[in-house]
Each structure stands twice: as structure tokens, then as C-alpha cells.
Design an enzyme around this catalytic site. Structure first.
Site, mmCIF file in Angstrom:
data_model
loop_
_atom_site.group_PDB
_atom_site.id
_atom_site.type_symbol
_atom_site.label_atom_id
_atom_site.label_comp_id
_atom_site.label_asym_id
_atom_site.label_seq_id
_atom_site.Cartn_x
_atom_site.Cartn_y
_atom_site.Cartn_z
ATOM 1 N N HIS A 265 -8.511 36.044 0.569
ATOM 2 C CA HIS A 265 -7.284 36.015 -0.267
ATOM 3 C C HIS A 265 -7.694 35.469 -1.636
ATOM 4 C CE1 HIS A 265 -3.121 35.899 -1.242
ATOM 5 N NE2 HIS A 265 -2.666 34.989 -0.393
ATOM 6 N N HIS A 306 -8.175 46.184 -0.630
ATOM 7 C CA HIS A 306 -6.900 45.477 -0.628
ATOM 8 C C HIS A 306 -6.053 46.021 0.499
ATOM 9 C CE1 HIS A 306 -3.147 43.756 -2.067
ATOM 10 N NE2 HIS A 306 -3.908 42.925 -2.750
ATOM 11 N N ASP A 364 -9.500 40.254 -8.348
ATOM 12 C CA ASP A 364 -10.493 39.185 -8.386
ATOM 13 C C ASP A 364 -11.855 39.625 -8.886
ATOM 14 O OD1 ASP A 364 -8.896 37.125 -7.446
ATOM 15 O OD2 ASP A 364 -9.047 37.875 -5.400
HETATM 16 N N1 CMC Z 1 -16.551 45.687 1.569
HETATM 17 C C1 CMC Z 1 -16.960 46.539 2.528
HETATM 18 N N2 CMC Z 1 -16.140 47.128 3.417
HETATM 19 C C2 CMC Z 1 -14.845 46.849 3.318
HETATM 20 C C3 CMC Z 1 -14.316 45.974 2.336
HETATM 21 C C4 CMC Z 1 -15.237 45.386 1.435
HETATM 22 N N3 CMC Z 1 -14.805 44.549 0.473
HETATM 23 N N4 CMC Z 1 -12.980 45.872 2.476
HETATM 24 C C5 CMC Z 1 -12.658 46.640 3.511
HETATM 25 N N5 CMC Z 1 -13.776 47.245 4.029
HETATM 26 C C6 CMC Z 1 -13.839 48.219 5.121
HETATM 27 C C7 CMC Z 1 -13.654 47.554 6.469
HETATM 28 O O1 CMC Z 1 -14.900 47.177 7.025
HETATM 29 C C8 CMC Z 1 -12.986 48.647 7.257
HETATM 30 O O2 CMC Z 1 -13.971 49.601 7.609
HETATM 31 P P1 CMC Z 1 -13.854 50.421 8.995
HETATM 32 O O3 CMC Z 1 -12.576 51.206 8.895
HETATM 33 O O4 CMC Z 1 -15.093 51.259 9.037
HETATM 34 O O5 CMC Z 1 -13.815 49.379 10.082
HETATM 35 C C9 CMC Z 1 -12.065 49.313 6.223
HETATM 36 O O6 CMC Z 1 -12.704 49.098 4.963
HETATM 37 C C10 CMC Z 1 -10.642 48.747 6.184
HETATM 38 O O7 CMC Z 1 -10.737 47.339 6.009
HETATM 39 P P2 CMC Z 1 -9.782 46.277 6.700
HETATM 40 O O8 CMC Z 1 -10.498 44.976 6.827
HETATM 41 O O9 CMC Z 1 -9.197 46.867 7.940
HETATM 42 O O10 CMC Z 1 -8.644 46.186 5.619
HETATM 43 P P3 CMC Z 1 -7.629 45.007 5.453
HETATM 44 O O11 CMC Z 1 -6.433 45.600 4.795
HETATM 45 O O12 CMC Z 1 -7.415 44.265 6.721
HETATM 46 O O13 CMC Z 1 -8.391 44.001 4.449
HETATM 47 C C11 CMC Z 1 -9.105 42.846 2.532
HETATM 48 C C12 CMC Z 1 -8.109 43.876 3.108
HETATM 49 C C13 CMC Z 1 -8.698 42.480 1.088
HETATM 50 C C14 CMC Z 1 -9.058 41.539 3.367
HETATM 51 C C15 CMC Z 1 -10.531 43.461 2.558
HETATM 52 O O14 CMC Z 1 -10.564 44.643 1.775
HETATM 53 C C16 CMC Z 1 -11.613 42.489 2.109
HETATM 54 O O15 CMC Z 1 -12.106 41.705 2.926
HETATM 55 N N6 CMC Z 1 -11.997 42.513 0.781
HETATM 56 C C17 CMC Z 1 -12.946 41.564 0.258
HETATM 57 C C18 CMC Z 1 -12.245 40.261 -0.067
HETATM 58 C C19 CMC Z 1 -11.398 40.372 -1.319
HETATM 59 O O16 CMC Z 1 -11.822 40.868 -2.359
HETATM 60 N N7 CMC Z 1 -10.161 39.827 -1.233
HETATM 61 C C20 CMC Z 1 -9.237 39.770 -2.365
HETATM 62 C C21 CMC Z 1 -7.989 40.539 -2.130
HETATM 63 S S1 CMC Z 1 -7.058 40.744 -3.646
HETATM 64 C C22 CMC Z 1 -6.514 39.187 -4.000
HETATM 65 C C23 CMC Z 1 -5.383 38.768 -3.139
HETATM 66 O O17 CMC Z 1 -4.326 39.423 -3.150
HETATM 67 O O18 CMC Z 1 -5.547 37.760 -2.427
#
Ligand code: CMC
Length: 431
Positions: A265, A306, A364
Site C-alpha cells: 500500500h 494496482h 508511487d
Molecule cells: N510485479 C510483478 N507481478 C505483479 C505485480 C508486480 N508489481 N503486481 C501484480 N503482479 C502479478 C501477480 O503476480 C499476479 O500474477 P498471476 O496472475 O500470474 O498470479 C497478477 O499480476 C495479479 O496480481 P494480484 O496480486 O492478484 O493483484 P492485486 O490486485 O491483488 O494486487 C497490488 C495489487 C498493488 C498489491 C500489486 O500489483 C502489487 O503488489 N504491486 C506492487 C506494490 C505497489 O506498487 N503497491 C502500490 C499500490 S498504489 C498505492 C496505493 O494505492 O497504496
């Protein structure tokens, strides 16, 4: 006629008809509330398909990459308004007139000092404490200063809470930094703008005044606008859930800060810079992209992806432009980290893995580069996010309490533990 959906059951149980609600924009929402009385719950860990409340504050269209506060596109607010106007908008639903803005700014300026005894709260932490830990602790401690006599069901009392929080959190944030640095706390200065005052409390010392650079102050103010609210994310939902029991609002905002701290987050901006530091050079980008794609490696490309945006985060576009302006103003046009970030973005956006999963840079990705150029250390990045998001948290808390129909938040669960069993006395238990 109102649209409905009918649930049918394979075991012949009677079907259940559920109403479908449509907001101003967005995905239609099936109202599942009648299900509980019929003996069913729904199961949605991580709330991937569940609306937890009605809200008239912020709207995100993740497919198109749109963000509106109270109906105004984020681009217009970021370039045409300032953070004080945006705070007023989030709280009151309308942009202020010139007179309303003046009164609001005056009130915020006159609430920015902390209770003198709060200094002791800071001094209770160890010097090396992470500034987010200090933020959470000190904001939580504000509940001890403002509790008796507060009626959270009185709109005027809630307004005072909002003004106090928006006014005092920059002071708490700057003092968390000063405490880490071992420098004296610097008091707020009312003649300065919100962003300038924060820079003054961060960078002035009793021996030397800091003259805020107007380009940097404007950039900081814009970053505050971009982070001010983002509908029902983890930290905002935490504030609402904590507040739904009628808890002290300062404690609720501290709970929201705790949720924000996580690297998935608000902690992501700090993690982006750590990642860029570790990378060190553009030549290592392919290695990091490979790791991000490797399912046996927990590494993720920080600042990418995201839950809601399946397109470019509109805030990331504005922040990238702001990054140019700041680096230009500081004569840092060739900043190697900025070059590395742009190259990483270019390569990732051409990679099938990121394209197919709709992973784009989020807010970010570039903010840390701006903060570092301004002299704000990476341990403070999430604090900057918390400072800005305070406006959204308090607006959402206020909206919830103003709604007479609001209920305490109480999710259900799908129990998967053991069935009832007999107690075994300790002497008779085997491993
Ligand atoms: N790098 C590599 N792979 C990724 C990433 C990433 N940053 N983000 C998502 N994926 C992949 C994930 O492994 C999954 O792959 P698969 O379908 O093959 O299993 C797919 O994309 C979907 O990801 P998810 O984890 O199911 O998606 P989510 O909606 O639960 O997670 C997130 C969203 C923001 C937690 C995630 O994209 C992430 O961990 N990003 C990196 C951390 C980050 O930059 N966070 C800031 C968010 S914006 C600020 C805020 O609002 O807080």
C-alpha cells in the site's frame, strides 16, 4: 423498473431475488443484504468484488484510468487547484468560494500547533524509530488529548476533528523527521502555505531559516492533491471499520496509518527507491524484470500494478511530469534514478507479462524520486503519503458518521477449523 438478479440453487431450495443498484458511474452492485436472513453469506477474501459502503467522495474508473474527487477529474484539480481547496472539496462536497477558502485556510493555520505535552510523546520513542511508527504512535496519542466532551454525532465537532487532523499531521510528520535527525522541533508558521509550512518545519533549524523554492512547494502541494483520497482502499476501509464502532477519530486515523504502512500500500514508494538503489544501473533492468516474472521468487516490481487500475494510474502520469519540473528546478535533469525509472517503465510496458496482466506504473513509481530530490529521506516517503491521505480518511470517516443508517462493520467468515471435539486433560494428551 429496477433490475434484479435471481439466485437459483442446485438442491431445489427456493430462488432468491436480489436488487441491483447502479451508482452515478461504475460497475452495477448486487445488493446481497437479503441473503443473510435467508441463511447465506457471501465469500470474498480481499474484497475483490464487494462494495462496503455508499460514498459520494471519490470515483475511480480502473479500466479507463480515471480518478474524480467529488466529480472533478484529478488532472483539473492537480493543475488548477491547491491542496487546501481539495481538502475543502473532499470534506464539504463543493469547491470553496474565495471567502470560504480564506476561512478554511485560517482555521487550518490556527490548528497546526501540537499540544505542548505532545513533545513528551515524541521523546518516549527511541531516536532510530521508523517515522511511520512515530506517526502512528503520536496520532494515536492525540486521542488522549481530544476525547472528553467530543460528540462524534455532532457535525460541528466532526468538522473540528477534520481541521485539527489536516492541520496537525504535517507538524507530527515533520517532527517525526526532526526527532530522527536529533534536531530541535520547529514550530509551524501561519503566514506560509500548507506545503511551504511543511517544508519550513522539515528543513529550518533555530539557526537558519529555510526559504522554500516555489517550484518545489507547488510540486509538493500537487503530490498532496494526488494522494488526498482514493476511495475504499485498505487504509480508508480500516479508518471506516475502526470508526464504525464509534471509536475516537484520532485513534481511527492512527489505525489507517498502520494499514497504509505496508509495502503493498503506502509503503510502496519507499520500496521503489530501495529497488532502484539495489538495481544501481540500467544494465540490470532485465534481471529485475526476470525476477518479477518468476513465480518462485516473491519479488515484485514495486510501483507497478494496482487492484483497481488496469490502465495507467492517472496520478502516475501527473507525477512523472512533476518529476521533470522538480529535477529541472534543481538542475538534476540527468538524475540517474529518474533515467533508470523511465527505462524500467519503458521495458516493462513492452513486456508481454506486464501487458497481459495490465500492470502499469502507479502513483508511487515516481513520487520517491521527487521526494529524494527535495531532500526528504526514503524513511519519510510513507509519512508523506499519510500526511496527504489524512484529508481523505477524515472525509470518509465524516461521511460514514453523517449517515444515520451507518452500522458497525462486522464481516462474516467461512469457518474451516475443526468440528466440535472433546476436551482432553493435559496429562492425557499425545503429540
Ligand atoms: N510485479 C510483478 N507481478 C505483479 C505485480 C508486480 N508489481 N503486481 C501484480 N503482479 C502479478 C501477480 O503476480 C499476479 O500474477 P498471476 O496472475 O500470474 O498470479 C497478477 O499480476 C495479479 O496480481 P494480484 O496480486 O492478484 O493483484 P492485486 O490486485 O491483488 O494486487 C497490488 C495489487 C498493488 C498489491 C500489486 O500489483 C502489487 O503488489 N504491486 C506492487 C506494490 C505497489 O506498487 N503497491 C502500490 C499500490 S498504489 C498505492 C496505493 O494505492 O497504496
Amino acid at each position: 423498473m429496477k433490475k434484479t438478479v435471481t439466485l437459483t440453487f442446485s438442491d431445489g431450495s427456493p430462488p432468491i431475488e436480489l436488487p441491483i443498484e447502479q451508482g452515478t458511474y461504475g460497475t452495477p452492485v448486487i445488493d446481497i443484504r437479503p441473503l443473510g436472513a435467508k441463511g447465506y453469506f457471501t465469500h470474498d477474501p480481499g474484497f475483490t468484488a464487494t462494495s462496503s459502503c455508499t460514498s459520494a467522495i471519490t470515483y475511480i474508473d480502473g479500466e479507463q484510468g480515471l480518478l474524480y474527487y467529488r466529480g472533478y477529474p484529478i488532472e483539473e484539480l492537480a493543475y488548477k487547484a491547491d491542496h487546501m481547496e481539495v481538502c475543502y472539496l473532499l470534506l464539504h462536497g463543493e469547491l470553496p468560494t474565495a471567502a470560504q477558502k480564506q476561512a478554511f485556510v485560517d482555521s487550518i493555520s490556527h490548528h497546526s500547533m501540537l499540544h505542548d505535552q505532545m513533545e513528551n510523546v515524541f521523546r518516549g520513542f527511541r531516536r532510530s524509530a521508523h517515522p511511520m511508527a512515530v506517526m502512528i504512535g503520536v496520532t494515536g496519542a492525540m486521542s488522549a488529548f481530544y476525547h472528553e466532551g467530543m460528540d462524534i454525532f455532532d457535525a460541528r465537532h466532526r468538522e473540528i476533528v477534520a481541521h485539527r487532523l489536516i492541520a496537525k499531521i504535517p507538524t507530527v510528520a515533520a517532527w517525526a523527521y526532526k526527532f530522527n535527525e536529533g534536531q530541535p522541533f520547529i514550530y509551524p508558521r501561519n503566514r506560509l502555505s500548507y506545503a511551504e509550512n511543511f517544508m519550513h518545519m522539515m528543513f529550518s533549524t533555530p539557526c537558519e531559516d529555510y526559504e522554500p523554492n516555489p517550484v518545489l512547494a507547488r510540486a509538493l502541494d500537487r503530490i498532496f492533491i494526488l494522494h488526498a483520497d482514493h476511495e475504499q482502499n485498505a487504509s480508508t476501509s480500516t479508518v471506516r471499520l475502526a470508526g464504525s464502532s464509534g471509536a475516537n477519530p484520532y485513534a481511527c486515523i492512527a489505525a489507517g496509518m498502520a494499514s497504509l504502512w505496508g509495502p503493498l500500500h503506502g509503503g510502496a514508494n519507499e520500496a521503489v527507491l530501495k529497488m532502484l538503489d539495489e538495481m544501481g544501473d540500467v544494465s540490470r533492468i532485465p534481471e529485475f524484470i526476470k525476477r518479477a516474472k518468476d513465480k518462485s521468487d516473491s519479488f515484485r516490481l514495486m510501483g507497478f500494478g494496482h487492484r483497481v487500475y488496469k490502465n495507467m494510474d492517472p496520478r502516475a502520469r501527473i507525477i512523472r511530469q512533476t518529476c521533470y519540473e522538480v529535477l529541472d528546478a534543481l538542475d538534476l535533469r540527468d538524475d540517474p534514478q529518474f533515467r533508470m525509472a523511465m527505462e524500467l517503465e519503458r521495458i516493462a510496458l513492452e513486456d508481454e507479462y506486464f501487458i497481459s496482466r495490465k500492470l502499469y506504473p502507479n502513483v508511487d513509481f515516481y513520487s520517491g524520486i521527487i521526494f529524494r530530490a527535495m531532500g526528504i529521506p526514503s524513511s519519510m516517503f510513507t509519512v508523506m503519503f499519510a500526511l496527504a491521505r489524512t484529508a481523505g480518511w477524515v472525509a470518509q470517516w465524516n461521511e460514514m458518521l453523517a449517515d444515520p443508517a451507518h452500522k458497525i462493520g462486522r464481516p462474516r467468515q467461512l469457518y474451516t477449523g475443526p468440528a466440535r471435539r472433546e476436551f482432553v486433560p493435559i496429562g492425557e494428551r499425545t503429540a
